[in-house]
Design an enzyme around this catalytic site. Structure first.
Site, PDB file in Angstrom:
ATOM      1  N   LYS A  20       0.436  -1.188   0.234  1.00  0.00           N
ATOM      2  CA  LYS A  20       0.106  -0.080  -0.487  1.00  0.00           C
ATOM      3  C   LYS A  20       0.389   1.394   0.332  1.00  0.00           C
ATOM      4  O   LYS A  20       1.979   1.180   0.521  1.00  0.00           O
ATOM      5  CB  LYS A  20      -1.242   0.090   1.740  1.00  0.00           C
ATOM      6  CG  LYS A  20      -0.617   0.267   2.512  1.00  0.00           C
ATOM      7  CD  LYS A  20       0.082   1.452   2.725  1.00  0.00           C
ATOM      8  CE  LYS A  20       0.938   1.108   4.658  1.00  0.00           C
ATOM      9  NZ  LYS A  20       1.957   2.578   4.542  1.00  0.00           N
ATOM     10  N   VAL A 106      10.589  -4.521   2.586  1.00  0.00           N
ATOM     11  CA  VAL A 106      10.640  -5.172   4.453  1.00  0.00           C
ATOM     12  C   VAL A 106      11.097  -3.547   4.473  1.00  0.00           C
ATOM     13  O   VAL A 106      11.970  -3.224   4.398  1.00  0.00           O
ATOM     14  CB  VAL A 106      12.110  -6.191   4.319  1.00  0.00           C
ATOM     15  CG1 VAL A 106      11.922  -6.057   5.493  1.00  0.00           C
ATOM     16  CG2 VAL A 106      11.544  -7.490   4.062  1.00  0.00           C
ATOM     17  N   MET A 110       5.439   0.193   3.383  1.00  0.00           N
ATOM     18  CA  MET A 110       4.473  -0.208   1.769  1.00  0.00           C
ATOM     19  C   MET A 110       3.816  -1.485   3.086  1.00  0.00           C
ATOM     20  O   MET A 110       2.955  -2.724   1.964  1.00  0.00           O
ATOM     21  CB  MET A 110       5.126  -0.759   1.235  1.00  0.00           C
ATOM     22  CG  MET A 110       6.111   0.373   0.243  1.00  0.00           C
ATOM     23  SD  MET A 110       5.944   0.348  -1.133  1.00  0.00           S
ATOM     24  CE  MET A 110       4.911   0.351  -1.867  1.00  0.00           C
ATOM     25  N   ALA A 111       3.621  -1.940   3.821  1.00  0.00           N
ATOM     26  CA  ALA A 111       2.561  -1.896   4.967  1.00  0.00           C
ATOM     27  C   ALA A 111       3.148  -3.869   4.792  1.00  0.00           C
ATOM     28  O   ALA A 111       1.954  -4.323   4.744  1.00  0.00           O
ATOM     29  CB  ALA A 111       1.591  -2.066   4.448  1.00  0.00           C
ATOM     30  N   GLY A 112       4.597  -4.467   4.614  1.00  0.00           N
ATOM     31  CA  GLY A 112       4.914  -5.557   3.784  1.00  0.00           C
ATOM     32  C   GLY A 112       4.594  -6.756   5.344  1.00  0.00           C
ATOM     33  O   GLY A 112       3.724  -7.985   4.542  1.00  0.00           O
ATOM     34  N   ALA A 115       0.597  -6.998   5.143  1.00  0.00           N
ATOM     35  CA  ALA A 115       0.130  -7.800   4.324  1.00  0.00           C
ATOM     36  C   ALA A 115       0.228  -9.114   4.332  1.00  0.00           C
ATOM     37  O   ALA A 115       0.165 -10.269   4.027  1.00  0.00           O
ATOM     38  CB  ALA A 115       0.993  -7.741   2.825  1.00  0.00           C
ATOM     39  N   ASP A 147      -2.616  -1.542   9.959  1.00  0.00           N
ATOM     40  CA  ASP A 147      -2.459  -1.489   8.696  1.00  0.00           C
ATOM     41  C   ASP A 147      -3.299  -2.928   8.488  1.00  0.00           C
ATOM     42  O   ASP A 147      -3.239  -2.864   6.902  1.00  0.00           O
ATOM     43  CB  ASP A 147      -1.038  -1.004   8.195  1.00  0.00           C
ATOM     44  CG  ASP A 147      -0.685   0.197   8.198  1.00  0.00           C
ATOM     45  OD1 ASP A 147      -1.199   0.950   8.516  1.00  0.00           O
ATOM     46  OD2 ASP A 147       0.777   0.915   8.047  1.00  0.00           O
TER      47      ASP A 147
HETATM   48  O1  C5P Z   1      -0.412  -1.368  14.471  1.00  0.00           O
HETATM   49  P1  C5P Z   1       0.995  -1.483  14.691  1.00  0.00           P
HETATM   50  O2  C5P Z   1       1.776  -2.504  15.545  1.00  0.00           O
HETATM   51  O3  C5P Z   1       0.687  -1.850  13.954  1.00  0.00           O
HETATM   52  O4  C5P Z   1       1.846   0.020  15.366  1.00  0.00           O
HETATM   53  C1  C5P Z   1       3.131  -0.239  15.558  1.00  0.00           C
HETATM   54  C2  C5P Z   1       3.700   0.417  15.860  1.00  0.00           C
HETATM   55  O5  C5P Z   1       2.873   2.255  15.637  1.00  0.00           O
HETATM   56  C3  C5P Z   1       2.756   1.460  17.165  1.00  0.00           C
HETATM   57  O6  C5P Z   1       3.386   0.789  18.331  1.00  0.00           O
HETATM   58  C4  C5P Z   1       3.213   3.036  18.249  1.00  0.00           C
HETATM   59  O7  C5P Z   1       3.778   3.445  18.161  1.00  0.00           O
HETATM   60  C5  C5P Z   1       3.162   3.530  16.534  1.00  0.00           C
HETATM   61  N1  C5P Z   1       1.764   3.834  16.029  1.00  0.00           N
HETATM   62  C6  C5P Z   1       0.551   5.137  16.449  1.00  0.00           C
HETATM   63  N2  C5P Z   1      -0.390   5.568  16.011  1.00  0.00           N
HETATM   64  C7  C5P Z   1      -0.904   4.655  14.769  1.00  0.00           C
HETATM   65  C8  C5P Z   1      -0.021   3.667  14.459  1.00  0.00           C
HETATM   66  C9  C5P Z   1       1.139   3.138  14.709  1.00  0.00           C
HETATM   67  O8  C5P Z   1       0.871   5.483  16.964  1.00  0.00           O
HETATM   68  N3  C5P Z   1      -2.241   5.184  14.480  1.00  0.00           N
END
Ligand code: C5P
Length: 318
Positions: A20, A106, A110-112, A115, A147
């Site tokens: 993405k 990686v 891009m949300a690998g 995905a 994501d």
């Molecule tokens: O949700 P995910 O595990 O991808 O998020 C990784 C990190 O990115 C979270 O621990 C946080 O530090 C940050 N994050 C955030 N706000 C979001 C998404 C991610 O602060 N909406």
């Protein structure tokens, strides 16, 4: 947990999942739970990982493709966590070999990883015949990462909350992109942390006491997507994480400038970076921009891709 390098022949399910780009990433104040409220407009693009799951004695993960040495092959891999989460809900063991044929950069923004999680979930669901409906799968995706639900859905969508509350968006045409892949990745939490630090340093504050908790999507951007109008989309794209990504990786400024000089309609950091994304008026221009990016020496490699692309798709069951 990392041999063999290829999926075993025999019964298995292969799912293809897209990368993405965020055409708008509006970041609100940091919430008490540490996440940031977003208006996150996702566009899936046609760079894909393929996830194959086959029955095995125990859960294991293998990976092939460039950069695989950066992919964790233990239980922390998001694809392994997805299989475990689905198995637990359905009272079974996650006894599968997950093979990731990796083409998405990686740790590139891009949300690998997301995905791979969405792909493993869809593949295990099909292999095990769990009969989970879309709502259950999206719920598991949201537990795995902000994501991940979009990786399952694909197309284009507005993500609210921390990005996991999705509203699909209509897109009126294909958008053509070049992507510059940087050396090494950037940590998403580190980029959000830097965004907070820059906001505090500039005096605006960084929490929901200082900034809106739920930023709004740009009406002009949503119109541009609906109309399939690349010039209008180029005028409306934005990424609030870009200053933080460039602060942590100052060399990205030169990559962005190289793409703009090559005629890109818009240049922006993809998500938390360090991949940079360049919108072009058509496929030929996207190739021209990608060639110029590579020739500029400001990136490791350059790719072209078109969006929207479909979400997680079962390619093979057997
Ligand atoms: O949700 P995910 O595990 O991808 O998020 C990784 C990190 O990115 C979270 O621990 C946080 O530090 C940050 N994050 C955030 N706000 C979001 C998404 C991610 O602060 N909406």
């Amino acid at each position: 947990m990392n041999t063999p390098a290829r999926p075993a022949p025999g019964p298995g399910v292969t799912v293809r999942v897209p990368a993405k780009v965020n055409v708008q990433l509006a970041v609100g104040g940091r919430r008490p739970d540490g996440f940031h409220g977003l208006a996150n407009v996702f566009l899936a693009v046609g760079l894909y990982d393929e996830i194959t799951v086959t029955p095995a004695d125990a859960l294991r993960v293998t990976c092939s493709g460039p950069d695989t040495h950066h992919v964790p092959l233990d239980a922390t891999n998001l694809a392994a966590r997805a299989a475990t989460a689905l198995a637990r809900r359905h009272g079974r063991e996650p006894d599968v070999h997950i093979h990731i044929a990796k083409d998405i950069p990686v740790a590139g923004g891009m949300a690998g990883g997301s995905a791979d999680a969405a792909g493993a979930l869809a593949a295990c669901d099909a292999l095990w015949g769990t009969g989970a409906d879309r709502a259950e799968l999206l719920g598991i995706c949201a537990e795995l990462g902000s994501d991940v639900p979009f990786s399952l859905l694909g197309g284009a969508a507005l993500g609210r909350g921390r990005g996991e509350l999705l509203t699909p968006l209509d897109v009126g045409g294909a958008f053509h992109w070049a992507f510059a892949v940087a050396d090494g990745g950037l940590s998403t939490p580190a980029v959000y942390g830097e965004c907070d630090r820059l906001r505090e340093a500039s005096g605006t504050g960084a929490t929901t006491a200082d900034l809106p908790a739920d930023p709004d999507p740009s009406p002009a951007l949503l119109d541009a997507l609906r109309d399939g109008d690349p010039a209008a989309l180029a005028a409306a794209v934005s990424n609030d994480l870009q200053p933080a990504a460039v602060s942590l990786r100052p060399s990205l400024a030169a990559t962005l400038a190289a793409g703009t000089a090559a005629g890109a309609l818009a240049a922006l950091v993809s998500g938390s970076g360090p991949t940079t994304a360049f919108l072009a008026k058509d496929a030929t221009e996207a190739r021209t921009v990608a060639d110029a990016l590579l020739a500029s020496g400001t990136c490791r490699t350059a790719r072209v891709a078109t969006g929207p692309a479909p979400g997680a798709t079962v390619l093979r069951t057997g």
